[in-house]
Scaffold this motif. Structure first.
Motif, PDB file in Angstrom:
ATOM      1  N   GLY A   1       0.786  -1.222   0.000  1.00 54.91           N
ATOM      2  CA  GLY A   1       0.000   0.000   0.000  1.00 54.91           C
ATOM      3  C   GLY A   1       0.818   1.272   0.000  1.00 54.91           C
ATOM      4  N   CYS A   2       2.109   1.171   0.274  1.00 55.78           N
ATOM      5  CA  CYS A   2       3.010   2.328   0.208  1.00 55.78           C
ATOM      6  C   CYS A   2       3.665   2.423  -1.167  1.00 55.78           C
ATOM      7  CB  CYS A   2       4.071   2.223   1.300  1.00 55.78           C
ATOM      8  SG  CYS A   2       3.392   2.277   2.967  1.00 55.78           S
ATOM      9  N   LEU A   3       3.166   1.648  -2.105  1.00 54.20           N
ATOM     10  CA  LEU A   3       3.654   1.632  -3.493  1.00 54.20           C
ATOM     11  C   LEU A   3       5.136   1.289  -3.569  1.00 54.20           C
ATOM     12  CD1 LEU A   3       1.805   4.840  -4.759  1.00 54.20           C
ATOM     13  CD2 LEU A   3       0.935   2.507  -4.594  1.00 54.20           C
ATOM     14  N   GLY A   4       5.601   0.499  -2.607  1.00 51.75           N
ATOM     15  CA  GLY A   4       7.005   0.077  -2.591  1.00 51.75           C
ATOM     16  C   GLY A   4       7.964   1.136  -2.084  1.00 51.75           C
ATOM     17  N   ILE A   5       7.435   2.259  -1.597  1.00 53.50           N
ATOM     18  CA  ILE A   5       8.280   3.344  -1.081  1.00 53.50           C
ATOM     19  C   ILE A   5       7.790   3.705   0.313  1.00 53.50           C
ATOM     20  CG2 ILE A   5       9.227   5.647  -1.505  1.00 53.50           C
ATOM     21  CD1 ILE A   5       8.287   5.404  -4.405  1.00 53.50           C
ATOM     22  N   ALA A   6       8.159   2.917   1.291  1.00 53.24           N
ATOM     23  CA  ALA A   6       7.724   3.171   2.664  1.00 53.24           C
ATOM     24  C   ALA A   6       8.598   4.253   3.300  1.00 53.24           C
ATOM     25  CB  ALA A   6       7.801   1.890   3.482  1.00 53.24           C
TER      26      ALA A   6
ATOM     27  N   THR B   1       0.041  -1.565   4.041  1.00 51.07           N
ATOM     28  CA  THR B   1      -0.762  -2.768   3.818  1.00 51.07           C
ATOM     29  C   THR B   1       0.040  -3.737   2.961  1.00 51.07           C
ATOM     30  OG1 THR B   1      -1.783  -1.849   1.825  1.00 51.07           O
ATOM     31  CG2 THR B   1      -2.972  -1.537   3.908  1.00 51.07           C
ATOM     32  N   GLN B   2      -0.062  -5.003   3.283  1.00 48.25           N
ATOM     33  CA  GLN B   2       0.692  -6.022   2.554  1.00 48.25           C
ATOM     34  C   GLN B   2      -0.202  -6.666   1.497  1.00 48.25           C
ATOM     35  OE1 GLN B   2       4.108  -6.458   2.991  1.00 48.25           O
ATOM     36  NE2 GLN B   2       3.674  -4.575   4.096  1.00 48.25           N
ATOM     37  N   ALA B   3      -0.546  -5.900   0.507  1.00 48.86           N
ATOM     38  CA  ALA B   3      -1.371  -6.379  -0.604  1.00 48.86           C
ATOM     39  C   ALA B   3      -0.858  -5.744  -1.885  1.00 48.86           C
ATOM     40  CB  ALA B   3      -2.825  -5.995  -0.383  1.00 48.86           C
TER      41      ALA B   3
END
Length: 127
Positions: A79-84, A91-93
Motif C-alpha cells: 500500500g506504500c507503493l514500494g516506497i515506505a 498494507t501487505q497487498a
C-alpha cells in the motif's frame, strides 16, 4: 476372377489402408493464431492531475511548466507503493497503479500512483 473385379477389390483395399493410415498418422495443418491487439490504457486525468499537483507543491514549479512524458501500468508490492517512509506501516497487498515520468525545468521525476490517483509517491532520486 475377371480383371475388373480384381481392380475394384484392389482399389477398396488401398482405400482402406489410406483411411487407416490417416487415423494413425494425422496430418497437421497450419492454424492461423488470431491475436487481439493489446489494449493500451491511458492515464486518467485524475492520476495525471494528482501527480502534477504534488510535484508542483514539492518543487515550486508551476503546473504549466510540468509535463508527463511517459507512464505505464504497474503492480506495486504494498500500500506504500514500494516506497515506505521510516516507521510507516504499509498494507501487505498488491496495489494496481501507475509509474509516471514527469519533466520540467530540465529535470525529470518519477512518480508512483495507485490506480485512481488517491495515493501518489515521488520515487527517491537515484544516486
Amino acid at each position: 476372377m475377371n480383371y475388373v473385379l480384381k481392380r475394384a477389390i484392389a482399389l477398396l483395399f488401398l482405400t482402406a489402408i489410406i483411411i487407416l493410415a490417416a487415423n494413425f498418422f494425422p496430418v497437421e495443418t497450419a492454424k492461423a493464431e488470431v491475436q487481439k491487439p493489446a489494449v493500451v490504457e491511458s492515464l486518467s486525468d485524475r492520476v495525471a492531475s494528482a501527480v502534477i499537483t504534488d510535484l508542483s507543491k514539492q518543487t515550486g514549479i508551476s503546473p504549466e511548466k510540468l509535463k508527463i512524458t511517459r507512464y505505464s501500468r504497474q503492480t506495486w508490492s504494498n500500500g506504500c507503493l514500494g516506497i515506505a517512509k521510516p516507521d510507516e506501516i504499509c498494507t501487505q497487498a498488491l496495489v494496481e497503479g501507475w509509474r509516471v515520468v514527469v519533466s520540467g525545468n530540465n529535470r525529470t521525476w518519477v512518480y508512483r500512483s495507485n490506480r485512481n490517483g488517491r495515493i501518489v509517491r515521488l520515487e527517491p532520486a537515484k544516486k
